[in-house]
Structure formats: C-alpha cells, structure tokens
Design a protein around this motif. Structure first.
Motif, PDB file in Angstrom:
ATOM      1  N   TRP A  51       3.678  58.306   8.374  1.00  0.00           N
ATOM      2  CA  TRP A  51       4.958  58.357   7.336  1.00  0.00           C
ATOM      3  C   TRP A  51       5.888  59.193   8.102  1.00  0.00           C
ATOM      4  O   TRP A  51       7.143  59.005   8.194  1.00  0.00           O
ATOM      5  CB  TRP A  51       4.635  58.865   6.035  1.00  0.00           C
ATOM      6  N   LEU A  52       5.466  60.213   8.514  1.00  0.00           N
ATOM      7  CA  LEU A  52       6.299  61.344   9.295  1.00  0.00           C
ATOM      8  C   LEU A  52       6.960  60.605  10.648  1.00  0.00           C
ATOM      9  O   LEU A  52       8.230  60.637  11.073  1.00  0.00           O
ATOM     10  CB  LEU A  52       5.522  62.479   9.676  1.00  0.00           C
ATOM     11  N   ASN A  53       5.918  59.765  11.380  1.00  0.00           N
ATOM     12  CA  ASN A  53       6.442  59.168  12.450  1.00  0.00           C
ATOM     13  C   ASN A  53       7.398  58.249  12.264  1.00  0.00           C
ATOM     14  O   ASN A  53       8.514  57.957  13.103  1.00  0.00           O
ATOM     15  CB  ASN A  53       5.184  58.531  13.399  1.00  0.00           C
ATOM     16  N   LYS A  76       9.794  58.147  10.136  1.00  0.00           N
ATOM     17  CA  LYS A  76      10.991  58.998   9.804  1.00  0.00           C
ATOM     18  C   LYS A  76      11.144  59.740  11.033  1.00  0.00           C
ATOM     19  O   LYS A  76      12.422  60.243  10.913  1.00  0.00           O
ATOM     20  CB  LYS A  76      10.684  60.025   8.752  1.00  0.00           C
ATOM     21  N   ILE A 117       9.898  62.072  12.776  1.00  0.00           N
ATOM     22  CA  ILE A 117       9.239  63.223  12.978  1.00  0.00           C
ATOM     23  C   ILE A 117       8.062  63.153  13.601  1.00  0.00           C
ATOM     24  O   ILE A 117       7.012  63.017  13.020  1.00  0.00           O
ATOM     25  CB  ILE A 117       9.470  63.939  11.352  1.00  0.00           C
ATOM     26  N   GLN A 173       5.669  67.693  13.926  1.00  0.00           N
ATOM     27  CA  GLN A 173       5.309  68.200  12.968  1.00  0.00           C
ATOM     28  C   GLN A 173       3.583  68.044  13.015  1.00  0.00           C
ATOM     29  O   GLN A 173       2.870  69.011  13.280  1.00  0.00           O
ATOM     30  CB  GLN A 173       5.607  67.736  11.554  1.00  0.00           C
ATOM     31  N   SER A 207      12.792  70.099  11.952  1.00  0.00           N
ATOM     32  CA  SER A 207      13.398  68.888  11.065  1.00  0.00           C
ATOM     33  C   SER A 207      14.313  69.530   9.927  1.00  0.00           C
ATOM     34  O   SER A 207      14.261  69.140   8.892  1.00  0.00           O
ATOM     35  CB  SER A 207      12.114  67.886  10.673  1.00  0.00           C
TER      36      SER A 207
END
Length: 170
Positions: free
Chosen positions: A28-30, A32, A34, A37, A137
């Motif tokens: 999910w972060l990737n 977006k 990001i 993190q 971020s």
C-alpha cells in the motif's frame, strides 16, 4: 460487510498472519509512492526482518484485530522500545509493528488497536504508552498518531531514516 472489529491476543503462531498484514502495508505504501518508510520488499521476503518480527512477538504481546474472522490489523506491545530508541526511564508499554491490511483501510482498525493498547497498558498498571514512527512523507504518520492522542517527544535517525517518538499517558 460487518465492520465490527474484534481484538484478540496473538502468539508466535500468528506471525504468518502478521507478516501478511505487514506485507500488505508495504504494498500500500509503495502504491502511494512511499518507499522510504518500510522499503520496497515485503517483510516476509527479508529473513532478518522476519526474525525481528518473531523476536518482538516473543518479547511482547501481539494483538490481532479481526473483521469477520479475518486478520485485519496487528500490533505488538513490548515493555521496551527497539534498540534505536532509549527506554523511558519508567515502566512503559511500547507499540511495535502497527499495521492494517490494505483490504481494511478506512475501517478504524489502527485506531481500535491503539485504543486497545492504551487499555491494556492501563490494565497492567503502567501509565506510559509510547510508539515511534517514520517522520518522513510530510509527517503524515506523526500526525496520525497525534490524532490518536499521542504527543511528540524526541526525534531520531537510523541511517537516513527519520523517526519520531510519541507518547501518551493512559
């Protein structure tokens, strides 16, 4: 879907489910953009990270949030922070590896787990709950914890990874 969240105590047998949740969070972060993190590789594909999750799970108490019997989120409460943060100098509970499975974003899973962590800390007769998080971020994760009742304390850096410690009196 019934979004009633049930939180149960976990154990070492829950590590595979915890890794699935953490892997989902990395994806999910990737998605977006990001990547700083938690990196770009799934937790489950990094042997040292799997070993760390197992170690933290045995040092503390993992909690699993479930929706309709499906693991939706996790955190582990330990009596101390990771090696990169100084202990508080008083009894504390420390939130480690808080993550929500992507399928359950927007259902309040993280907030429910943090509220449970506060209740559990109080139940143990401890008044300090701490957590650390990625401070990059634009500080979005720091702001999330502040919305959950935490206050910023010290900043730290591990390599080029900026972190923020936050605390909450319970």
């Amino acid at each position: 879907m019934n979004t009633a969240i049930k939180i149960r105590k976990g154990g070492v047998s829950d590590v595979p489910a915890m890794l699935t949740i953490l892997d989902s969070a990395v994806g999910w972060l990737n998605g977006k953009g990001i990547t700083a993190q938690w990196g770009t590789e799934p937790f489950s594909s990094r042997p040292k990270t799997v070993e760390l999750v197992e170690q933290v799970t045995t040092e503390g108490v993992p909690w699993i949030a479930e929706i309709d019997g499906v693991p939706a989120g996790t955190l582990t409460l330990t009596p101390h922070p990771g090696a990169y943060v100084a202990p508080a100098g008083e009894p504390e509970s420390y939130v480690r590896f808080l993550a929500t499975d992507t399928r359950f974003h927007g259902h309040g899973v993280g907030a429910a787990l943090l509220a449970h962590a506060a209740e559990e800390t109080r139940r143990q007769g401890v008044s300090l709950l701490r957590v650390d998080c990625f401070a990059g971020s634009e500080g979005r994760l720091v702001a999330y914890y502040e919305r959950q009742g935490f206050t910023r304390t010290e900043e730290f850096v591990v390599g080029d990874w900026p972190g923020q410690v936050l605390e909450r009196r319970v």
